[in-house]
Design a protein around this motif. Structure first.
Motif, PDB file in Angstrom:
ATOM      1  N   SER A   8     -15.250 -15.042   8.443  1.00  0.00           N
ATOM      2  CA  SER A   8     -15.276 -13.603   8.720  1.00  0.00           C
ATOM      3  C   SER A   8     -15.289 -13.359  10.233  1.00  0.00           C
ATOM      4  O   SER A   8     -15.543 -14.278  11.016  1.00  0.00           O
ATOM      5  N   LYS A  53     -17.000  -6.189  10.010  1.00  0.00           N
ATOM      6  CA  LYS A  53     -18.408  -6.514   9.787  1.00  0.00           C
ATOM      7  C   LYS A  53     -19.200  -6.393  11.078  1.00  0.00           C
ATOM      8  O   LYS A  53     -18.644  -6.576  12.173  1.00  0.00           O
ATOM      9  N   GLN A  85     -25.507  -5.244   1.211  1.00  0.00           N
ATOM     10  CA  GLN A  85     -25.268  -6.667   0.987  1.00  0.00           C
ATOM     11  C   GLN A  85     -25.579  -7.479   2.234  1.00  0.00           C
ATOM     12  O   GLN A  85     -25.685  -6.953   3.334  1.00  0.00           O
ATOM     13  N   CYS A  87     -24.525 -11.196   4.427  1.00  0.00           N
ATOM     14  CA  CYS A  87     -23.290 -11.951   4.664  1.00  0.00           C
ATOM     15  C   CYS A  87     -23.608 -13.304   5.286  1.00  0.00           C
ATOM     16  O   CYS A  87     -24.092 -13.383   6.414  1.00  0.00           O
ATOM     17  N   GLY A  88     -23.299 -14.348   4.532  1.00  0.00           N
ATOM     18  CA  GLY A  88     -23.583 -15.714   4.966  1.00  0.00           C
ATOM     19  C   GLY A  88     -22.569 -16.239   5.968  1.00  0.00           C
ATOM     20  O   GLY A  88     -22.860 -17.195   6.700  1.00  0.00           O
ATOM     21  N   ASN A  89     -21.371 -15.649   6.008  1.00  0.00           N
ATOM     22  CA  ASN A  89     -20.400 -16.097   7.008  1.00  0.00           C
ATOM     23  C   ASN A  89     -20.748 -15.554   8.383  1.00  0.00           C
ATOM     24  O   ASN A  89     -20.809 -16.304   9.363  1.00  0.00           O
ATOM     25  N   MET A 186     -26.830 -13.535  -3.008  1.00  0.00           N
ATOM     26  CA  MET A 186     -25.764 -12.534  -3.159  1.00  0.00           C
ATOM     27  C   MET A 186     -25.581 -12.269  -4.654  1.00  0.00           C
ATOM     28  O   MET A 186     -25.197 -13.189  -5.383  1.00  0.00           O
ATOM     29  N   LYS A 240     -20.706  -9.010  -6.554  1.00  0.00           N
ATOM     30  CA  LYS A 240     -19.358  -9.573  -6.471  1.00  0.00           C
ATOM     31  C   LYS A 240     -19.007 -10.140  -7.844  1.00  0.00           C
ATOM     32  O   LYS A 240     -19.886 -10.329  -8.689  1.00  0.00           O
ATOM     33  N   ILE A 259     -14.545  -9.012  -3.951  1.00  0.00           N
ATOM     34  CA  ILE A 259     -15.691  -8.666  -3.082  1.00  0.00           C
ATOM     35  C   ILE A 259     -15.918  -7.171  -2.868  1.00  0.00           C
ATOM     36  O   ILE A 259     -16.321  -6.813  -1.764  1.00  0.00           O
ATOM     37  N   HIS A 264     -11.072 -12.313  -2.381  1.00  0.00           N
ATOM     38  CA  HIS A 264     -11.382 -13.094  -1.174  1.00  0.00           C
ATOM     39  C   HIS A 264     -10.343 -14.203  -0.972  1.00  0.00           C
ATOM     40  O   HIS A 264     -10.031 -14.929  -1.908  1.00  0.00           O
ATOM     41  N   GLY A 268     -17.217 -16.281  -0.040  1.00  0.00           N
ATOM     42  CA  GLY A 268     -18.370 -16.058   0.836  1.00  0.00           C
ATOM     43  C   GLY A 268     -19.366 -17.198   0.699  1.00  0.00           C
ATOM     44  O   GLY A 268     -19.416 -17.886  -0.317  1.00  0.00           O
ATOM     45  N   VAL A 269     -20.180 -17.394   1.739  1.00  0.00           N
ATOM     46  CA  VAL A 269     -21.169 -18.477   1.732  1.00  0.00           C
ATOM     47  C   VAL A 269     -22.213 -18.257   0.629  1.00  0.00           C
ATOM     48  O   VAL A 269     -22.496 -19.143  -0.176  1.00  0.00           O
ATOM     49  N   LEU A 270     -22.798 -17.060   0.629  1.00  0.00           N
ATOM     50  CA  LEU A 270     -23.850 -16.803  -0.360  1.00  0.00           C
ATOM     51  C   LEU A 270     -23.239 -16.622  -1.744  1.00  0.00           C
ATOM     52  O   LEU A 270     -23.871 -16.918  -2.758  1.00  0.00           O
ATOM     53  N   GLY A 271     -22.000 -16.141  -1.779  1.00  0.00           N
ATOM     54  CA  GLY A 271     -21.281 -16.096  -3.056  1.00  0.00           C
ATOM     55  C   GLY A 271     -21.135 -17.509  -3.613  1.00  0.00           C
ATOM     56  O   GLY A 271     -21.388 -17.761  -4.797  1.00  0.00           O
TER      57      GLY A 271
HETATM   58  O1  NQM Z   1     -21.200 -14.352   0.434  1.00  0.00           O
HETATM   59  C1  NQM Z   1     -17.631 -11.584   1.860  1.00  0.00           C
HETATM   60  C2  NQM Z   1     -17.670 -13.275   3.557  1.00  0.00           C
HETATM   61  C3  NQM Z   1     -18.357 -12.469   2.527  1.00  0.00           C
HETATM   62  C4  NQM Z   1     -19.768 -12.590   2.304  1.00  0.00           C
HETATM   63  C5  NQM Z   1     -18.153 -10.719   0.835  1.00  0.00           C
HETATM   64  C6  NQM Z   1     -20.383 -13.863   2.608  1.00  0.00           C
HETATM   65  C7  NQM Z   1     -21.373 -14.424   1.663  1.00  0.00           C
HETATM   66  O2  NQM Z   1     -16.902 -14.160   3.211  1.00  0.00           O
HETATM   67  O3  NQM Z   1     -22.327 -14.996   2.173  1.00  0.00           O
HETATM   68  O4  NQM Z   1     -20.159 -14.486   3.613  1.00  0.00           O
HETATM   69  O5  NQM Z   1     -18.593 -11.249  -0.182  1.00  0.00           O
HETATM   70  O6  NQM Z   1     -18.108  -9.514   1.044  1.00  0.00           O
HETATM   71  O7  NQM Z   1     -17.886 -13.043   4.736  1.00  0.00           O
END
Ligand code: NQM
Length: 349
Positions: A8, A53, A85, A87-89, A186, A240, A259, A264, A268-271
């Motif tokens: 991201s 973001k 939400q 965001c892990g990225n 997430m 998500k 998302i 995506h 995402g990291v937390l996803g």
């Molecule tokens: O899930 C996108 C991303 C994300 C969230 C989203 C993320 C995460 O890829 O930790 O990083 O799910 O909106 O930045």
């Protein structure tokens, strides 16, 4: 400072440089990012949720953390900034930014920054190289979805407080589709791609154009949101939705993640942390599709542009409910630009 965090990109601010009033802050950030406008032509945003973001940092009053990190998702197409939400990225850039701005002193070789994630109340530690007391962004770590290589940032998450399975069930049935609702940082709804009439190997653009699919996903998400205790999620970016299919490239599972409107290009990291935890719960949707390595917490999550390796151990609490023990992942981050941003048009509604 404009930074890439994982897959991201976002604008990183010190809280003290932004208005304290959330409405004034959000109006300013919309203008900074160039919204609402599909192309975000008048600002820093890139016309996609993953490049629209914001991270806001301040010293933490929590003795377990050095800095507080508030994540804000700036909508692209409507005048909205959401703190619903995490965001892990973008988190991958938080440690380096904290050192750059002097919130945390750099070690001579490496620095570990303890972060409180304000959105979720969760904690994380980011560790990265600081040779000679300066952040070095160069390195040979590549992550899928980003060209080239950069210095690794190791992110570690202690167990998330709260239920890993927020509906209280390993599986729920929504509109005839079996789902597992999981929250390892997430809120995410896991479904088998096959139960929605797709393979799970389609390109994100093809899935986005499949209006029969996106209509069903929308309906499932609204019901899942209520079951997960999130209330009416019509206008929120969580939960998500992740479609699961058997792995094709030697990983543990294949994923396509919404998302929740755009699909995506990676995950995402937390996803991914939610997927990894869910697959380890006996009877969960996707557990039967996964190829998990024996004797290891490592889960290779395949996604449209490659894979993301994540470590996640799952155990049970005293009541026998599944809980994630520890989650860890390697990302990269990069300082792109540091300077002064000039806000322009400010939407009033
Ligand atoms: O899930 C996108 C991303 C994300 C969230 C989203 C993320 C995460 O890829 O930790 O990083 O799910 O909106 O930045």
């Amino acid at each position: 400072m404009l930074m890439r965090g994982g897959t991201s990109r976002g604008a990183y601010f010190l809280a003290e440089d932004l208005p304290a009033d959330p409405d004034a802050r959000d109006a300013l950030l919309l203008s900074v990012m160039g919204g609402p406008d599909e192309r975000q032509i008048d600002g820093l945003g890139g016309g996609h949720p993953l490049t629209s973001k914001v991270a806001v940092l301040s010293p933490s009053a929590d003795p377990r953390a050095d800095v507080d990190y508030l994540f804000l998702q700036v909508a692209v197409d409507r005048p909205e900034v959401s703190s619903r939400q995490n965001c892990g990225n973008i988190l991958a850039g938080v440690g380096p930014f904290a050192v750059e701005r002097g919130l945390v002193p750099a070690g001579e070789e490496r620095t570990a920054v303890r972060i409180r994630m304000v959105n979720s109340g969760g904690l994380a530690t980011a560790a990265f190289a600081t040779p000679g007391g300066r952040v070095d962004y160069t390195g040979d770590t590549g992550i899928a979805g980003v060209p080239g290589t950069a210095a690794p940032v190791t992110l570690e998450f202690p167990p998330v407080e709260g239920a890993l399975l927020p509906t209280g069930n390993v599986r729920d049935d929504i509109d005839g589709v079996p789902v597992t609702c999981v929250d390892n940082g997430m809120p995410t709804v896991l479904t088998a791609a096959a139960s929605l009439g797709v393979t799970g190997y389609e390109a994100p653009a093809d899935l986005e154009e499949n209006t029969a699919l996106t209509g069903r996903l929308h309906a499932i998400r609204l019901k899942a949101g209520r079951l997960m205790g999130l209330g009416d999620v019509t206008d929120t970016t969580v939960p998500k939705l992740t479609l699961l299919a058997p792995p094709r490239d030697g990983g543990a599972i294949t994923t396509r993640t919404f998302i929740p409107v755009r699909c995506h290009p990676s995950i995402g990291v937390l996803g991914a942390a939610g997927v990894a935890a869910g697959l380890r719960v006996e009877g969960a949707v996707g557990a039967d599709l996964a190829h998990l390595p024996a004797g290891s917490d490592l889960v290779r999550v395949e996604h449209p542009t490659g894979f993301l390796d994540i470590e996640c151990g799952v155990g049970t609490d005293t009541a026998g409910r599944p809980v994630a023990r520890r989650t860890a992942v390697v990302r990269t981050a990069r300082k792109i630009f540091d300077g002064t941003v000039f806000p322009g048009f400010r939407p009033t509604s």
